[in-house]
Design a protein around this motif. Sequence first.
Motif, PDB file in Angstrom:
ATOM      1  N   THR A 124       0.860  -1.203   0.000  1.00  0.00           N
ATOM      2  CA  THR A 124       0.000   0.000   0.000  1.00  0.00           C
ATOM      3  C   THR A 124       0.888   1.242   0.000  1.00  0.00           C
ATOM      4  O   THR A 124       0.673   2.187  -0.750  1.00  0.00           O
ATOM      5  CB  THR A 124      -0.916   0.007   1.258  1.00  0.00           C
ATOM      6  OG1 THR A 124      -1.672  -1.183   1.248  1.00  0.00           O
ATOM      7  CG2 THR A 124      -1.811   1.212   1.298  1.00  0.00           C
ATOM      8  N   GLN A 125       1.912   1.206   0.847  1.00  0.00           N
ATOM      9  CA  GLN A 125       2.806   2.367   0.904  1.00  0.00           C
ATOM     10  C   GLN A 125       3.572   2.535  -0.409  1.00  0.00           C
ATOM     11  O   GLN A 125       3.712   3.642  -0.924  1.00  0.00           O
ATOM     12  CB  GLN A 125       3.784   2.235   2.082  1.00  0.00           C
ATOM     13  CG  GLN A 125       4.758   3.417   2.106  1.00  0.00           C
ATOM     14  CD  GLN A 125       5.503   3.602   3.408  1.00  0.00           C
ATOM     15  OE1 GLN A 125       5.881   2.636   4.045  1.00  0.00           O
ATOM     16  NE2 GLN A 125       5.721   4.847   3.791  1.00  0.00           N
ATOM     17  N   MET A 126       4.062   1.433  -0.957  1.00  0.00           N
ATOM     18  CA  MET A 126       4.847   1.527  -2.192  1.00  0.00           C
ATOM     19  C   MET A 126       3.989   2.035  -3.358  1.00  0.00           C
ATOM     20  O   MET A 126       4.452   2.814  -4.173  1.00  0.00           O
ATOM     21  CB  MET A 126       5.462   0.158  -2.541  1.00  0.00           C
ATOM     22  CG  MET A 126       6.516  -0.310  -1.566  1.00  0.00           C
ATOM     23  SD  MET A 126       7.847   0.874  -1.309  1.00  0.00           S
ATOM     24  CE  MET A 126       8.631   0.810  -2.890  1.00  0.00           C
ATOM     25  N   ARG A 127       2.738   1.584  -3.418  1.00  0.00           N
ATOM     26  CA  ARG A 127       1.851   2.070  -4.486  1.00  0.00           C
ATOM     27  C   ARG A 127       1.663   3.587  -4.356  1.00  0.00           C
ATOM     28  O   ARG A 127       1.737   4.319  -5.340  1.00  0.00           O
ATOM     29  CB  ARG A 127       0.469   1.390  -4.395  1.00  0.00           C
ATOM     30  CG  ARG A 127       0.345   0.107  -5.167  1.00  0.00           C
ATOM     31  CD  ARG A 127      -1.062  -0.443  -5.011  1.00  0.00           C
ATOM     32  NE  ARG A 127      -2.062   0.345  -5.727  1.00  0.00           N
ATOM     33  CZ  ARG A 127      -2.500   0.076  -6.953  1.00  0.00           C
ATOM     34  NH1 ARG A 127      -2.031  -0.983  -7.589  1.00  0.00           N
ATOM     35  NH2 ARG A 127      -3.412   0.834  -7.533  1.00  0.00           N
ATOM     36  N   ALA A 128       1.441   4.031  -3.110  1.00  0.00           N
ATOM     37  CA  ALA A 128       1.243   5.472  -2.888  1.00  0.00           C
ATOM     38  C   ALA A 128       2.499   6.239  -3.315  1.00  0.00           C
ATOM     39  O   ALA A 128       2.420   7.299  -3.954  1.00  0.00           O
ATOM     40  CB  ALA A 128       0.935   5.732  -1.417  1.00  0.00           C
ATOM     41  N   LEU A 129       3.668   5.688  -2.994  1.00  0.00           N
ATOM     42  CA  LEU A 129       4.923   6.365  -3.344  1.00  0.00           C
ATOM     43  C   LEU A 129       5.113   6.421  -4.864  1.00  0.00           C
ATOM     44  O   LEU A 129       5.419   7.480  -5.422  1.00  0.00           O
ATOM     45  CB  LEU A 129       6.104   5.630  -2.700  1.00  0.00           C
ATOM     46  CG  LEU A 129       6.286   5.865  -1.206  1.00  0.00           C
ATOM     47  CD1 LEU A 129       7.240   4.847  -0.594  1.00  0.00           C
ATOM     48  CD2 LEU A 129       6.810   7.278  -0.960  1.00  0.00           C
ATOM     49  N   TYR A 130       4.928   5.282  -5.527  1.00  0.00           N
ATOM     50  CA  TYR A 130       5.107   5.259  -6.987  1.00  0.00           C
ATOM     51  C   TYR A 130       4.122   6.199  -7.674  1.00  0.00           C
ATOM     52  O   TYR A 130       4.479   6.931  -8.586  1.00  0.00           O
ATOM     53  CB  TYR A 130       4.967   3.825  -7.526  1.00  0.00           C
ATOM     54  CG  TYR A 130       6.281   3.079  -7.465  1.00  0.00           C
ATOM     55  CD1 TYR A 130       7.273   3.329  -8.422  1.00  0.00           C
ATOM     56  CD2 TYR A 130       6.549   2.151  -6.475  1.00  0.00           C
ATOM     57  CE1 TYR A 130       8.488   2.666  -8.374  1.00  0.00           C
ATOM     58  CE2 TYR A 130       7.762   1.490  -6.422  1.00  0.00           C
ATOM     59  CZ  TYR A 130       8.726   1.743  -7.370  1.00  0.00           C
ATOM     60  OH  TYR A 130       9.934   1.109  -7.325  1.00  0.00           O
TER      61      TYR A 130
END
Length: 543
Positions: free
Chosen positions: A372-378
């Motif tokens: 979830t965090q990585m998707r938000a970052l990308y």
Amino acid sequence: MDKFTGKGVYGAIAIGKISVFNRQEASVRRIHIKDTEAEIKRLEKAKARSSEQLQQIYNKALKEVGETNAQIFEIHMMMIEDEDYNESIINIIETQMVNAEYAVAVTSDNFASMFASMDDTYMQVRAADVKDISNRIINNFAAVSNENNSIDEKVVICADDLAPSETVSLDKNKVLAFVTANGSVNSHTAILARNMNIPAVIGVGDKFLEKIKDGQTVIVDGFSGEVFLDPDEDTLNAMNKKQSEDSEKKKLLMELKGKENVTLDGTKIEIYANIGGVDNIGAVLFNDAGGIGLFRSEFLYLENSDYPTEEQQFTAYKKVLESMAGKKVIIRTMDIGADKQVDYFNLGKEENPALGFRAIRICLSRPEIFKTQMRALYRASVYGNLGIMFPMITSVSEVEKIKAICEEVKHELRSDNIEYSSSIEIGIMIETPAAAIISDKLAPMVDFFSVGTNDLIQYTLACDRQNPNLENICDTHHEAVLRLIAISAENAHRHGAWIGICGELAADTSLTETFLRMGIDELSVSPGFVLKVRNEVRNIDLS
Ligand code: PEP
Ligand code: MG
């Protein structure tokens, strides 16, 4: 006048009124009260706050996990208003003349045992629910009390100690300074005070707590670590003078805005800033930092009563990237665990939390949270110049797993036709001796290293950073620590990676020359230290 001495963690002076920080203890104490009406009002406020939170959780659950799963929060909202439940609480307050927290706790126990003893399994399950809503109400008494304390003028928050989650939940626009009876200068609370540029004194001792009350005048000297209660006129005059001298010095440093971070012989270095949240960006821009070298994203989790959604995180990251207008922004994935505890992670008690289940270890074993965090970052990456870094790395296999997850996330985004930047830099923190020692193997896998000296020092020297008794024993300039940084710098450069330092040591100007000689490319410091370090760099001659 009373004087107390602790350790200053941010050099500045504050003169103002005290607000005593109220904390709800885990175990509810029975306190005799006189004003039952006031107690019932407190109860109403804590209930209202609980219902608001439940409504938010319900809305979020409805979107993310559907109506059937969200229903439980609707039931919780109804239970808070249940007539029998409320009658019992009020009855206990009125007949026993006791505090509302205690009345809620007793009612909770009574109702939970009643439900648990029923034959109907549906009703048995309600035992856990009644405990859950009661705990929520009890936790909200503290929030309500702290709200009541927040007078319009800025105040000096005084507490026995402050956990990072408590510090982030304070309204930063109303905090003039912090004073805590206990705590260590390397704690995240101290780091937060530095990031917020506010004077703070830590470890003034428990006697301080016996003397203070709301509204009392206090002077906090973050330089000397002195705290003056009800200061006399001479002290007030002397401190006013010291405060003006300090602001003169800070004004002089302001002249360095717009100037390069270059030594007398022409060596350049980047000076970035550390932040704990979107609120700190003003200070980053004001102090002319060249970028953000560490965004401690875990504070987004600490501020929330449940996992921040992808959307919530995306909004925060986008805002930081846009505000920095193309300058580098390095966001560290969440470093929860150790002193940064969040109830909803249900991490369980650990004997040695600093050596426990924290940071990347949680992310890799709970990939749904991590993704979830990585998707938000990308997704946010298209709004600026993003670098992502990962905390608490100890092995090559961790980095391999992280990279595999990055690939999965990118693949999913592509299938959903969602854009992301193709030039995101990927880095890791060097904050364990293991990472520094195998930095020759890690460097080819990443674009950059960032040395977390706060943890590197604690793990190298076996000195708990939370333990104030070790502050005078633990040598932050220890040769072992400096050698590990030098080894990492050499290995980074050998493999074409760059290296920065984002721990508190980056702001220690007595080491700036040492770091420059090691070839450190970037120093990331609390916003208020950017110009001080620039000044130091501009006076160094490496030739
Ligand atoms: C560090 O360990 O130096 C660091 C920057 O991370 P944190 O202080 O958040 O643990
Ligand atoms: Mg760290």
